[in-house]
Design a protein around this motif. Structure first.
Motif, mmCIF file in Angstrom:
data_model
loop_
_atom_site.group_PDB
_atom_site.id
_atom_site.type_symbol
_atom_site.label_atom_id
_atom_site.label_comp_id
_atom_site.label_asym_id
_atom_site.label_seq_id
_atom_site.Cartn_x
_atom_site.Cartn_y
_atom_site.Cartn_z
ATOM 1 N N UNK A 31 33.881 15.800 40.228
ATOM 2 C CA UNK A 31 32.954 15.722 38.812
ATOM 3 C C UNK A 31 32.433 17.159 38.547
ATOM 4 N N UNK A 32 32.914 17.255 37.108
ATOM 5 C CA UNK A 32 32.222 18.683 36.679
ATOM 6 C C UNK A 32 30.847 18.512 35.886
ATOM 7 N N UNK A 33 30.452 17.437 35.650
ATOM 8 C CA UNK A 33 29.171 17.234 34.957
ATOM 9 C C UNK A 33 28.404 16.129 35.435
ATOM 10 N N UNK A 34 27.270 15.694 35.318
ATOM 11 C CA UNK A 34 26.619 14.608 35.565
ATOM 12 C C UNK A 34 27.325 13.102 35.305
ATOM 13 N N UNK A 35 26.935 12.334 36.254
ATOM 14 C CA UNK A 35 27.689 10.926 36.184
ATOM 15 C C UNK A 35 26.590 9.791 35.484
ATOM 16 N N UNK A 36 27.093 9.190 34.699
ATOM 17 C CA UNK A 36 26.017 8.124 33.831
ATOM 18 C C UNK A 36 26.331 6.776 35.165
ATOM 19 N N UNK A 37 25.036 6.051 35.590
ATOM 20 C CA UNK A 37 25.251 5.131 36.341
ATOM 21 C C UNK A 37 24.530 3.841 35.559
ATOM 22 N N UNK A 38 25.177 3.080 34.961
ATOM 23 C CA UNK A 38 24.414 2.074 34.151
ATOM 24 C C UNK A 38 24.064 0.927 35.219
ATOM 25 N N UNK A 39 22.755 0.669 35.250
ATOM 26 C CA UNK A 39 21.964 -0.426 35.683
ATOM 27 C C UNK A 39 21.507 -1.709 34.794
ATOM 28 N N UNK A 40 22.273 -2.801 34.897
ATOM 29 C CA UNK A 40 21.851 -3.755 33.953
ATOM 30 C C UNK A 40 20.635 -4.359 33.792
ATOM 31 N N UNK A 41 19.958 -3.910 34.683
ATOM 32 C CA UNK A 41 18.563 -4.379 34.766
ATOM 33 C C UNK A 41 17.188 -3.460 34.331
ATOM 34 N N UNK A 42 16.183 -4.087 34.368
ATOM 35 C CA UNK A 42 14.981 -3.173 33.873
ATOM 36 C C UNK A 42 14.662 -2.130 35.007
ATOM 37 N N UNK A 43 14.295 -1.064 34.609
ATOM 38 C CA UNK A 43 13.854 0.082 35.346
ATOM 39 C C UNK A 43 12.595 -0.446 36.131
ATOM 40 N N UNK A 44 12.483 -0.203 37.453
ATOM 41 C CA UNK A 44 11.457 -0.499 38.507
ATOM 42 C C UNK A 44 11.680 -1.985 39.154
#
Length: 353
Positions: free
Chosen positions: A56-69
């Protein structure tokens, strides 16, 4: 402001359920969130130099399909700390909650398959929701690239202390002698708590009455006083009530005994051979990812979950790290899980209504 409660890992499969946290664990959860979040959002220059050029040459987006915390979010951030180190780039957690995780999951399915968007999800979106929500905006078995199995969370079978049973066999015998008189609490229709009990009743050949609540935490008081008789709950939220004597634990739902409650037998070894149910956590990419990218991401997650730090932090959240495996093994596991829940849902006519 609502009270913070322990991540109820046993309700991950719910297309409607929000995950809660326990006040007694607020400090531990906050610490884990802070530490993992800092690591997940910060690039690691030394690791990047070691990695060399290319993806990877830059940041990777990780989708979490549930609420923060929420529990899935916390598990994702704990693991992301080590994966970021392995890949030499930050993993940016992007919470996209809604509709039991299906909104964020659908968004991940439409993302470019260049390795810069991943999905961190659970059994809910790929093994259960497809059988409860036929009009999903994605196809769980076609729109994603399976990458890695990360962790599992077992549930514990709890009963009210007033019930004259000490183990699973005695519970089954009592239920058979009193058909329809035992009721069970759940965190709502279609949740893993509901499915666990439906599967248990079917295999044991007993009649039980369903009493849905808005969340398992709300049913604890009724369970303790005997207004309901049994409940499948997450280990972190259920076991403190066992320790205090308010509830009685009979067994866990995992295939093997869990390190989180080593003294408890499994349901399978307690009289229902083959019974097994866990909430799994895993990583996907959009369909069509290049095999070399899949191999890199798989290797990074496998290495991360083998570290003692990750195992210890996930244990605090009620999860056991998975055995490192291949993307194909992960896909096969999810397929078997989906097939099993499809049968339970169909045979018991379970709906979200």
């Amino acid at each position: 402001m609502p009270r913070t409660t322990t991540p109820s890992l046993s309700s991950f499969h719910s297309p409607q359920q929000r995950v809660q946290h326990s006040p007694s664990r607020r400090d531990a959860v906050t610490t884990l969130l802070g530490l993992a979040g800092l690591a997940a959002f910060a690039a690691l220059p030394q690791a990047a130099l070691a990695q060399g050029g290319g993806w990877p040459e830059h940041a990777i987006r990780v989708i979490v399909p549930f609420p923060a915390s929420g529990a899935t979010d916390l598990v994702a951030r704990v693991v992301a700390q080590k994966v970021a180190h392995e890949l030499g780039q930050s993993l940016v957690i992007d919470n996209r909650p809604g509709a039991g995780g299906t909104i964020g999951t659908a968004e991940a399915a439409k993302a470019p398959n260049d390795g810069y968007t991943l999905l961190f999800t659970t059994s809910s979106t790929h093994a259960i929701s497809p059988h409860l929500m036929p009009k999903l905006a994605y196809k769980a078995d076609k729109d994603f690239t399976p990458i890695a199995h990360v962790a599992d969370a077992a549930s514990v079978l709890l009963v009210t202390p007033s019930l004259p049973v000490k183990n699973v066999q005695e519970l089954i015998s009592y239920a058979k002698a009193n058909p329809g008189k035992l009721n069970y609490a759940t965190s709502g229709n279609g949740t893993i708590v509901h499915l666990n009990t439906a599967a248990f009743a079917a295999q044991a050949g007993v009649q039980l009455t369903h009493v849905p609540y808005k969340g398992t935490a709300q049913s604890i008081s009724d369970l303790a006083t005997g207004q309901v008789h049994m409940l499948f709950d997450s280990i972190p939220t259920g076991m403190p009530h066992v320790a205090s004597g308010r509830l009685r634990a009979l067994a866990v739902t995992s295939e093997q005994r869990t390190k989180l409650a080593p003294d408890l037998p499994t349901i399978a070894e307690s009289g229902l051979p083959g019974y097994s149910s866990v909430t799994w956590f895993g990583v996907y990419g959009p369909a069509g990812m290049k095999p070399e990218l899949v191999a890199k991401v798989n290797a990074a997650f496998n290495k991360a979950i083998q570290t003692p730090e990750v195992a210890a932090n996930l244990a605090k959240l009620g999860a056991d790290v998975a055995k490192p495996g291949t993307p194909a093994q992960f896909a096969d596991m999810v397929k078997a899980d989906s097939t099993r829940w499809a049968k339970v849902i169909k045979d018991n006519r379970i709906t979200l209504e």
